[in-house]
Design a protein around this motif. Structure first.
Motif, PDB file in Angstrom:
ATOM      1  N   VAL A 172     -20.748  22.997   9.912  1.00  0.00           N
ATOM      2  CA  VAL A 172     -21.761  23.486   9.424  1.00  0.00           C
ATOM      3  C   VAL A 172     -23.110  23.283  10.195  1.00  0.00           C
ATOM      4  O   VAL A 172     -23.565  24.136  10.464  1.00  0.00           O
ATOM      5  CB  VAL A 172     -22.341  22.823   8.410  1.00  0.00           C
ATOM      6  N   GLN A 173     -22.976  22.795  11.363  1.00  0.00           N
ATOM      7  CA  GLN A 173     -23.703  22.961  13.128  1.00  0.00           C
ATOM      8  C   GLN A 173     -23.484  24.576  13.133  1.00  0.00           C
ATOM      9  O   GLN A 173     -24.471  25.210  13.730  1.00  0.00           O
ATOM     10  CB  GLN A 173     -23.771  22.325  13.830  1.00  0.00           C
ATOM     11  N   ILE A 174     -22.432  25.192  13.341  1.00  0.00           N
ATOM     12  CA  ILE A 174     -22.611  26.206  14.131  1.00  0.00           C
ATOM     13  C   ILE A 174     -22.027  27.380  12.835  1.00  0.00           C
ATOM     14  O   ILE A 174     -21.939  28.276  12.788  1.00  0.00           O
ATOM     15  CB  ILE A 174     -21.174  26.159  14.896  1.00  0.00           C
ATOM     16  N   ALA A 175     -21.767  27.252  11.892  1.00  0.00           N
ATOM     17  CA  ALA A 175     -21.482  28.665  11.248  1.00  0.00           C
ATOM     18  C   ALA A 175     -21.331  27.849   9.412  1.00  0.00           C
ATOM     19  O   ALA A 175     -22.716  26.888   9.426  1.00  0.00           O
ATOM     20  CB  ALA A 175     -19.932  28.419  10.715  1.00  0.00           C
ATOM     21  N   HIS A 176     -21.661  28.405   8.600  1.00  0.00           N
ATOM     22  CA  HIS A 176     -21.795  29.082   7.757  1.00  0.00           C
ATOM     23  C   HIS A 176     -21.201  27.931   6.398  1.00  0.00           C
ATOM     24  O   HIS A 176     -19.914  28.152   7.121  1.00  0.00           O
ATOM     25  CB  HIS A 176     -21.627  30.519   6.956  1.00  0.00           C
ATOM     26  N   PRO A 177     -21.407  26.941   5.854  1.00  0.00           N
ATOM     27  CA  PRO A 177     -20.703  26.296   4.588  1.00  0.00           C
ATOM     28  C   PRO A 177     -19.389  26.993   3.958  1.00  0.00           C
ATOM     29  O   PRO A 177     -18.453  25.638   4.151  1.00  0.00           O
ATOM     30  CB  PRO A 177     -21.349  25.435   4.252  1.00  0.00           C
ATOM     31  N   ALA A 178     -19.627  27.901   4.319  1.00  0.00           N
ATOM     32  CA  ALA A 178     -18.149  28.868   3.079  1.00  0.00           C
ATOM     33  C   ALA A 178     -17.471  28.816   4.556  1.00  0.00           C
ATOM     34  O   ALA A 178     -16.125  28.478   4.103  1.00  0.00           O
ATOM     35  CB  ALA A 178     -18.722  29.934   3.144  1.00  0.00           C
ATOM     36  N   ALA A 179     -17.695  28.503   5.625  1.00  0.00           N
ATOM     37  CA  ALA A 179     -16.699  28.442   6.616  1.00  0.00           C
ATOM     38  C   ALA A 179     -15.530  27.624   6.119  1.00  0.00           C
ATOM     39  O   ALA A 179     -14.360  27.641   7.048  1.00  0.00           O
ATOM     40  CB  ALA A 179     -16.695  28.192   8.066  1.00  0.00           C
ATOM     41  N   GLY A 180     -16.183  25.861   5.667  1.00  0.00           N
ATOM     42  CA  GLY A 180     -15.300  24.920   5.600  1.00  0.00           C
ATOM     43  C   GLY A 180     -14.374  25.270   4.015  1.00  0.00           C
ATOM     44  O   GLY A 180     -13.026  24.483   4.226  1.00  0.00           O
ATOM     45  N   ILE A 181     -15.149  26.162   3.903  1.00  0.00           N
ATOM     46  CA  ILE A 181     -13.107  26.706   2.575  1.00  0.00           C
ATOM     47  C   ILE A 181     -12.781  27.167   3.217  1.00  0.00           C
ATOM     48  O   ILE A 181     -11.911  27.301   2.486  1.00  0.00           O
ATOM     49  CB  ILE A 181     -14.632  26.629   1.259  1.00  0.00           C
ATOM     50  N   VAL A 182     -13.015  27.966   4.234  1.00  0.00           N
ATOM     51  CA  VAL A 182     -11.922  29.026   4.602  1.00  0.00           C
ATOM     52  C   VAL A 182     -11.239  28.537   5.303  1.00  0.00           C
ATOM     53  O   VAL A 182      -9.587  27.741   5.505  1.00  0.00           O
ATOM     54  CB  VAL A 182     -12.150  29.608   5.658  1.00  0.00           C
ATOM     55  N   ALA A 183     -11.557  27.004   6.737  1.00  0.00           N
ATOM     56  CA  ALA A 183     -10.547  26.488   7.028  1.00  0.00           C
ATOM     57  C   ALA A 183      -8.898  25.671   5.840  1.00  0.00           C
ATOM     58  O   ALA A 183      -8.549  25.068   5.986  1.00  0.00           O
ATOM     59  CB  ALA A 183     -11.756  25.017   7.875  1.00  0.00           C
ATOM     60  N   SER A 184     -10.445  24.795   4.315  1.00  0.00           N
ATOM     61  CA  SER A 184      -9.305  24.142   3.777  1.00  0.00           C
ATOM     62  C   SER A 184      -8.402  24.451   3.167  1.00  0.00           C
ATOM     63  O   SER A 184      -6.719  25.044   3.224  1.00  0.00           O
ATOM     64  CB  SER A 184     -10.547  23.869   2.434  1.00  0.00           C
TER      65      SER A 184
END
Length: 429
Positions: A172-184
């Motif tokens: 989340v330091q470099i991307a939108h938190p939703a990127a974590g959902i995509v990674a998941s």
């Protein structure tokens, strides 16, 4: 199946089993998804809606469908086999997470839409943890090797759930938190595909189900799952949920910040990992049915003693001691449930214990939150330990049905699992 081993096998011997590294590695890739999804969803929904209350409600929906439906998803794996059941489940789950990520990326998205997507995604969560434990039994029937296999599995899963939020924090330091959902979503899709394509998994066929045990219930007469393991697991989960909140209250009472709480809970995880490894290495000479209440009593006493701590250092030591019993207690609960279940319900047996743990965590956190405002903190610790003790006593009063397979007294056999915390909403997967 592996060849019988001579002497005392090492953890390295587990990884030398045919196809073990490939299968286990794939399962861990998929299970890393569960370590990052909860925090990612929470942060993404909070940013999209601007409301912590909405984010909390949506996370509750995601956690409820994921946890409560876990035994039913596990029943599908038992009934149809891991490949036909897990692959469609994982692809559906990944797709729904992708839709949730897209919806939460935009500010002002309807909370109703986010809630529906989160609940649907939770309902489709593939049970990779219970499935991997069942595959370990396909890889070897040597009790000593199997013991180390489950110990290694449990410690690795513990690392995933500790490191997952750290990865989200970096992302989340470099991307939108939703990127974590995509990674998941990507992790669970890639990991599950690799898992079911492994030679150890793709040739597994479902065991012939007992027609009298079609419904996934832990209390259905002869051949049903023993009630003791889920009861004890619920007691352990209640202790964990209460401990998280009580540690937070203790730190606030002594005017310490939240960072101190993180270190104390890290000591809990460290103690649990150490206890799980040691438990897996001991050649136990008492049965799982006797060990289960004894380990739970140890947890209850350590939790009650934590309420007597005069300061943070002693509290940290007491919490680490309590953690030392967590993984062994849950490990033995898994083992006893597995011994009770028929081969046609092996995955489901583990899922019921997982569900009980998560239910206990939720109840423990909620109950501690009510009590801490009304009672002295030391008494709250003692009450949490007392309820955990009651779950151990309940287990001693229950006998396995005649169909239970007994582990020879001289053979160690335990299945450590990751330690759940109040912030982990997807432990039953």
């Amino acid at each position: 199946m592996s060849q019988p081993v001579v002497g005392r096998p090492s953890y390295a011997a587990v990884l030398r089993l045919p196809h073990a590294r490939r299968t286990f590695g794939a399962a861990l890739v998929g299970r890393l998804s569960y370590g990052i999804v909860a925090l990612s969803v929470m942060l993404a929904v909070t940013r999209s809606t601007g409301s912590y209350a909405v984010a909390g409600t949506i996370m509750a929906l995601f956690g409820a469908t994921s946890v409560l439906l876990s035994p039913f998803r596990a029943a599908l794996v038992d009934r149809h086999g891991p490949r036909p059941a897990l692959l469609p489940m994982a692809l559906l789950y990944a797709g729904l997470l992708g839709a949730l990520a897209a919806a939460s990326w935009r500010p002002g998205t309807s909370a109703l839409l986010l809630g529906v997507l989160a609940a649907a995604a939770g309902a489709a969560t593939p049970p990779l943890g219970p499935s991997m434990r069942a595959i370990w039994r396909e890889l070897t029937d040597e009790p000593a090797l199997l013991q180390r296999a489950f110990s290694l599995d449990g410690v690795a899963e513990e690392i995933l759930f500790v490191s997952g939020p750290l990865l989200v924090g970096a992302l989340v330091q470099i991307a939108h938190p939703a990127a974590g959902i995509v990674a998941s979503a990507l992790l669970v899709a890639v990991g599950t595909c690799a898992f079911v394509l492994s030679p150890a998994v793709r040739d597994v066929r479902p065991a012939t189900a007992d027609p009298t045990a079609a419904a996934p219930s832990p209390a259905r007469g002869k051949g049903a799952l023993l009630l003791g393991p889920p009861i004890v697991a619920a007691g352990v989960g209640l202790a964990l949920g209460a401990m998280d909140l009580l540690v937070l209250a203790f730190a606030a009472q002594q005017d310490h910040g939240d960072s101190v709480v993180a270190w104390i809970l890290a000591a809990l995880s460290a103690g649990s990992a150490a206890g799980g490894l040691l438990n897996g290495a001991i050649n136990w000479r008492i049965s799982t049915r006797v060990r289960l209440p004894l380990l739970t009593v140890g947890l209850a006493l350590a939790l009650a003693a934590a309420g007597l701590a005069p300061g943070l250092v002693t509290l940290t030591l007491a919490v680490a001691c309590a953690g030392f019993f967590v993984a062994p207690a849950l490990t033995t609960a898994y083992l006893l449930a597995d011994e009770t279940a028929s081969p046609a319900r092996r995955t489901q047996a583990g899922a019921w214990v997982n569900t009980a743990v998560n239910a206990g965590i939720s109840i423990g956190t909620a109950t501690a939150g009510l009590l801490v405002a009304q009672l002295p903190l030391g008494l709250c610790f003692a009450l949490a330990g007392g309820i955990t003790l009651l779950s151990a006593l309940a287990c001693t009063g229950r006998r396995a049905p005649s169909s239970v397979r007994s582990t020879p007294p001289s053979v160690p056999s335990s299945i450590p699992v990751a330690v759940p915390t109040a912030s982990d909403t997807s432990r039953a997967v």
